[in-house]
Design a protein around this motif. Structure first.
Motif, PDB file in Angstrom:
ATOM      1  N   SER A  52       0.871  -7.242  -2.435  1.00 55.47           N
ATOM      2  CA  SER A  52       2.005  -7.901  -3.074  1.00 55.47           C
ATOM      3  C   SER A  52       1.649  -8.523  -4.412  1.00 55.47           C
ATOM      4  CB  SER A  52       2.563  -9.003  -2.160  1.00 55.47           C
ATOM      5  OG  SER A  52       1.601 -10.021  -1.957  1.00 55.47           O
ATOM      6  N   TRP A  53       0.373  -8.535  -4.779  1.00 56.55           N
ATOM      7  CA  TRP A  53      -0.029  -9.087  -6.066  1.00 56.55           C
ATOM      8  C   TRP A  53       0.380  -8.127  -7.169  1.00 56.55           C
ATOM      9  CZ3 TRP A  53      -5.126  -8.380  -8.869  1.00 56.55           C
ATOM     10  CH2 TRP A  53      -5.243  -9.298  -9.910  1.00 56.55           C
ATOM     11  N   LEU A  54       0.690  -8.638  -8.342  1.00 51.36           N
ATOM     12  CA  LEU A  54       1.076  -7.776  -9.457  1.00 51.36           C
ATOM     13  C   LEU A  54      -0.143  -6.990  -9.926  1.00 51.36           C
ATOM     14  CD1 LEU A  54       3.396  -6.992 -11.340  1.00 51.36           C
ATOM     15  CD2 LEU A  54       2.471  -8.643 -12.958  1.00 51.36           C
ATOM     16  N   TYR A  55       0.018  -5.682 -10.057  1.00 51.55           N
ATOM     17  CA  TYR A  55      -1.120  -4.827 -10.302  1.00 51.55           C
ATOM     18  C   TYR A  55      -1.293  -4.428 -11.757  1.00 51.55           C
ATOM     19  CZ  TYR A  55      -0.852  -4.649  -5.332  1.00 51.55           C
ATOM     20  OH  TYR A  55      -0.778  -4.993  -4.025  1.00 51.55           O
ATOM     21  N   GLN A  56      -0.696  -5.151 -12.682  1.00 49.71           N
ATOM     22  CA  GLN A  56      -0.895  -4.852 -14.080  1.00 49.71           C
ATOM     23  C   GLN A  56      -1.707  -5.985 -14.702  1.00 49.71           C
ATOM     24  OE1 GLN A  56       2.332  -3.206 -16.308  1.00 49.71           O
ATOM     25  NE2 GLN A  56       3.547  -2.990 -14.477  1.00 49.71           N
ATOM     26  N   ALA A  57      -2.981  -5.740 -14.836  1.00 44.47           N
ATOM     27  CA  ALA A  57      -3.880  -6.784 -15.308  1.00 44.47           C
ATOM     28  C   ALA A  57      -3.462  -7.282 -16.682  1.00 44.47           C
ATOM     29  CB  ALA A  57      -5.308  -6.239 -15.368  1.00 44.47           C
TER      30      ALA A  57
ATOM     31  N   THR B 272       3.149  -3.955   3.768  1.00 45.09           N
ATOM     32  CA  THR B 272       3.545  -5.194   3.103  1.00 45.09           C
ATOM     33  C   THR B 272       4.728  -4.994   2.163  1.00 45.09           C
ATOM     34  OG1 THR B 272       1.790  -4.750   1.464  1.00 45.09           O
ATOM     35  CG2 THR B 272       1.255  -6.268   3.251  1.00 45.09           C
ATOM     36  N   VAL B 273       4.459  -4.821   0.876  1.00 45.54           N
ATOM     37  CA  VAL B 273       5.503  -4.950  -0.146  1.00 45.54           C
ATOM     38  C   VAL B 273       6.597  -3.889  -0.093  1.00 45.54           C
ATOM     39  CG1 VAL B 273       4.071  -6.238  -1.753  1.00 45.54           C
ATOM     40  CG2 VAL B 273       4.057  -3.736  -1.821  1.00 45.54           C
ATOM     41  N   CYS B 274       6.269  -2.683   0.344  1.00 48.98           N
ATOM     42  CA  CYS B 274       7.290  -1.623   0.381  1.00 48.98           C
ATOM     43  C   CYS B 274       8.426  -1.972   1.341  1.00 48.98           C
ATOM     44  CB  CYS B 274       6.660  -0.290   0.777  1.00 48.98           C
ATOM     45  SG  CYS B 274       5.328   0.245  -0.305  1.00 48.98           S
ATOM     46  N   ASN B 275       8.103  -2.788   2.337  1.00 51.18           N
ATOM     47  CA  ASN B 275       9.129  -3.219   3.283  1.00 51.18           C
ATOM     48  C   ASN B 275      10.132  -4.174   2.644  1.00 51.18           C
ATOM     49  OD1 ASN B 275       7.841  -1.812   5.412  1.00 51.18           O
ATOM     50  ND2 ASN B 275       6.422  -3.494   5.698  1.00 51.18           N
ATOM     51  N   THR B 276       9.803  -4.681   1.485  1.00 47.93           N
ATOM     52  CA  THR B 276      10.735  -5.486   0.693  1.00 47.93           C
ATOM     53  C   THR B 276      11.347  -4.657  -0.435  1.00 47.93           C
ATOM     54  OG1 THR B 276       9.527  -7.532   1.155  1.00 47.93           O
ATOM     55  CG2 THR B 276      10.970  -7.525  -0.777  1.00 47.93           C
ATOM     56  N   MET B 277      10.513  -3.872  -1.090  1.00 44.61           N
ATOM     57  CA  MET B 277      10.971  -3.097  -2.239  1.00 44.61           C
ATOM     58  C   MET B 277      12.054  -2.085  -1.888  1.00 44.61           C
ATOM     59  SD  MET B 277       7.259  -2.385  -4.009  1.00 44.61           S
ATOM     60  CE  MET B 277       7.946  -1.240  -5.226  1.00 44.61           C
TER      61      MET B 277
ATOM     62  N   VAL C   9      -1.787   0.419 -12.048  1.00 41.70           N
ATOM     63  CA  VAL C   9      -2.932   0.944 -11.310  1.00 41.70           C
ATOM     64  C   VAL C   9      -2.513   1.419  -9.920  1.00 41.70           C
ATOM     65  CG1 VAL C   9      -5.148   0.321 -10.251  1.00 41.70           C
ATOM     66  CG2 VAL C   9      -4.578  -0.500 -12.544  1.00 41.70           C
ATOM     67  N   VAL C  10      -3.061   2.544  -9.486  1.00 40.78           N
ATOM     68  CA  VAL C  10      -2.980   2.984  -8.093  1.00 40.78           C
ATOM     69  C   VAL C  10      -4.410   3.066  -7.584  1.00 40.78           C
ATOM     70  CG1 VAL C  10      -2.400   4.862  -6.520  1.00 40.78           C
ATOM     71  CG2 VAL C  10      -0.827   4.253  -8.360  1.00 40.78           C
ATOM     72  N   ASP C  11      -4.687   2.388  -6.472  1.00 40.48           N
ATOM     73  CA  ASP C  11      -6.060   2.318  -5.965  1.00 40.48           C
ATOM     74  C   ASP C  11      -6.038   2.244  -4.442  1.00 40.48           C
ATOM     75  OD1 ASP C  11      -8.753   2.018  -5.580  1.00 40.48           O
ATOM     76  OD2 ASP C  11      -8.861  -0.015  -6.389  1.00 40.48           O
ATOM     77  N   LYS C  12      -6.681   3.218  -3.816  1.00 40.75           N
ATOM     78  CA  LYS C  12      -6.769   3.232  -2.352  1.00 40.75           C
ATOM     79  C   LYS C  12      -7.968   2.455  -1.827  1.00 40.75           C
ATOM     80  CE  LYS C  12      -4.293   7.399  -0.930  1.00 40.75           C
ATOM     81  NZ  LYS C  12      -4.384   8.660  -0.156  1.00 40.75           N
ATOM     82  N   ASN C  13      -8.877   2.060  -2.692  1.00 38.76           N
ATOM     83  CA  ASN C  13     -10.110   1.389  -2.265  1.00 38.76           C
ATOM     84  C   ASN C  13      -9.884  -0.105  -2.087  1.00 38.76           C
ATOM     85  OD1 ASN C  13     -11.638   3.831  -2.416  1.00 38.76           O
ATOM     86  ND2 ASN C  13     -11.758   3.580  -4.645  1.00 38.76           N
ATOM     87  N   THR C  14      -9.034  -0.435  -1.126  1.00 32.62           N
ATOM     88  CA  THR C  14      -8.723  -1.843  -0.879  1.00 32.62           C
ATOM     89  C   THR C  14      -9.456  -2.406   0.329  1.00 32.62           C
ATOM     90  OG1 THR C  14      -6.816  -1.234   0.494  1.00 32.62           O
ATOM     91  CG2 THR C  14      -6.417  -1.541  -1.875  1.00 32.62           C
ATOM     92  N   GLY C  15     -10.093  -1.532   1.113  1.00 32.07           N
ATOM     93  CA  GLY C  15     -10.813  -2.002   2.283  1.00 32.07           C
ATOM     94  C   GLY C  15      -9.935  -2.222   3.498  1.00 32.07           C
ATOM     95  N   ASP C  16      -8.626  -1.922   3.380  1.00 30.18           N
ATOM     96  CA  ASP C  16      -7.727  -2.057   4.517  1.00 30.18           C
ATOM     97  C   ASP C  16      -6.686  -0.943   4.431  1.00 30.18           C
ATOM     98  OD1 ASP C  16      -6.017  -2.850   2.487  1.00 30.18           O
ATOM     99  OD2 ASP C  16      -6.204  -4.985   2.936  1.00 30.18           O
ATOM    100  N   ASN C  17      -5.541  -1.138   5.054  1.00 29.87           N
ATOM    101  CA  ASN C  17      -4.511  -0.094   5.084  1.00 29.87           C
ATOM    102  C   ASN C  17      -3.583  -0.137   3.883  1.00 29.87           C
ATOM    103  OD1 ASN C  17      -5.358   0.987   7.585  1.00 29.87           O
ATOM    104  ND2 ASN C  17      -4.239  -0.595   8.704  1.00 29.87           N
ATOM    105  N   ASN C  18      -3.825  -1.038   2.958  1.00 31.65           N
ATOM    106  CA  ASN C  18      -2.988  -1.136   1.776  1.00 31.65           C
ATOM    107  C   ASN C  18      -3.429  -0.155   0.692  1.00 31.65           C
ATOM    108  OD1 ASN C  18      -0.971  -3.018   2.275  1.00 31.65           O
ATOM    109  ND2 ASN C  18      -2.346  -4.751   1.921  1.00 31.65           N
ATOM    110  N   ILE C  19      -2.538   0.102  -0.226  1.00 31.18           N
ATOM    111  CA  ILE C  19      -2.848   0.850  -1.440  1.00 31.18           C
ATOM    112  C   ILE C  19      -2.315   0.019  -2.597  1.00 31.18           C
ATOM    113  CG2 ILE C  19      -2.466   2.965  -2.763  1.00 31.18           C
ATOM    114  CD1 ILE C  19      -1.969   4.432  -0.117  1.00 31.18           C
ATOM    115  N   THR C  20      -3.165  -0.240  -3.551  1.00 36.42           N
ATOM    116  CA  THR C  20      -2.743  -1.003  -4.718  1.00 36.42           C
ATOM    117  C   THR C  20      -1.777  -0.162  -5.545  1.00 36.42           C
ATOM    118  OG1 THR C  20      -4.831  -2.201  -4.835  1.00 36.42           O
ATOM    119  CG2 THR C  20      -3.529  -2.102  -6.853  1.00 36.42           C
ATOM    120  N   HIS C  21      -0.604  -0.711  -5.833  1.00 36.80           N
ATOM    121  CA  HIS C  21       0.385  -0.005  -6.659  1.00 36.80           C
ATOM    122  C   HIS C  21       1.348  -1.007  -7.270  1.00 36.80           C
ATOM    123  CE1 HIS C  21       3.750  -0.380  -3.751  1.00 36.80           C
ATOM    124  NE2 HIS C  21       2.806  -0.280  -2.831  1.00 36.80           N
ATOM    125  N   ALA C  22       2.078  -0.563  -8.264  1.00 34.05           N
ATOM    126  CA  ALA C  22       3.033  -1.431  -8.944  1.00 34.05           C
ATOM    127  C   ALA C  22       4.140  -1.850  -7.991  1.00 34.05           C
ATOM    128  CB  ALA C  22       3.629  -0.720 -10.155  1.00 34.05           C
TER     129      ALA C  22
END
Length: 206
Positions: A22-27, A80-85, A157-170
């Motif tokens: 759920s964190w914003l992924y645009q540094a 997480t976030v897709c269930n809101t988006m 950014v899209v990143d699957k290396n989160t260490g859990d079931n999440n995928i980093t995405h906008a």
């Protein structure tokens, strides 16, 4: 004083760890306000692509030209976030239909193309009750393809290396004009979508 500083640093790090997808992924960029961020000066445009939708139909960036497009990124097993988006996007779809806004289409790019085939995307859309008439869920590409499109088109950014079931995405909704330019960004996690609708009406001339 030193203890207080360490406390705030620790609290900040804990927040980032717990916020996950759920964190914003645009540094370096602030979270978009509820009524949209103007991207017209950012020189952003939708990259060329040839993907597959939930009906196994080929969809290209050229197919989207001529209408406004509201785009986001999701994946069907997102915890997480897709269930809101997705419910928020659905609310916008329903409100736009009620307003007669037939010049705005919706596109959701999966960030997990390996698992999200057309069947999975159809089931996902049906679960939320979406209208597929003007909403394409796209797949049929590699992880590298969606990473590249996300970076080039949306500076995200899209990143699957989160260490859990999440995928980093906008977590934003991006508005693309009929010429393929990315011109607005909305907060996809904001449940009150009325201000977004009003801004869409203003920008698209509805």
């Amino acid at each position: 004083m030193r203890r207080r500083a360490l406390f705030y640093i620790s609290a900040g790090l804990l927040f980032l760890l717990l916020s996950g997808c759920s964190w914003l992924y645009q540094a370096g960029q602030p979270q978009s306000p509820q009524n949209g961020s103007d991207l017209t000066g950012a020189d952003m445009e939708l990259s060329s692509f040839e993907f597959t939708n939930q009906d196994e139909e080929v969809v290209t960036n050229e197919d989207l030209e001529g209408n406004y497009v509201l785009a986001d990124m999701i994946f069907t097993t997102c915890p997480t976030v897709c269930n809101t988006m997705t419910p928020n996007m659905l609310s916008l779809q329903q409100d736009m239909k009620a307003e007669g806004m037939d010049n705005v289409n919706i596109v959701s790019f999966t960030v997990d193309p390996e698992n999200d085939d057309p069947e999975a995307l159809t089931a996902y859309g049906e679960k939320y009750g979406v209208d597929f008439d003007n909403w394409d869920f796209l797949t049929g590409y590699s992880d590298e393809d969606i990473k590249k499109l996300s970076k080039e088109s949306f500076k995200s950014v899209v990143d699957k290396n989160t260490g859990d079931n999440n995928i980093t995405h906008a977590t934003g909704f991006f508005l693309i004009d009929p010429d393929g330019n990315v011109i607005r960004k909305y907060d996809g996690l904001e449940n009150d979508t009325k201000p977004i609708l009003e801004d869409l009406k203003r920008v698209t001339g509805n």
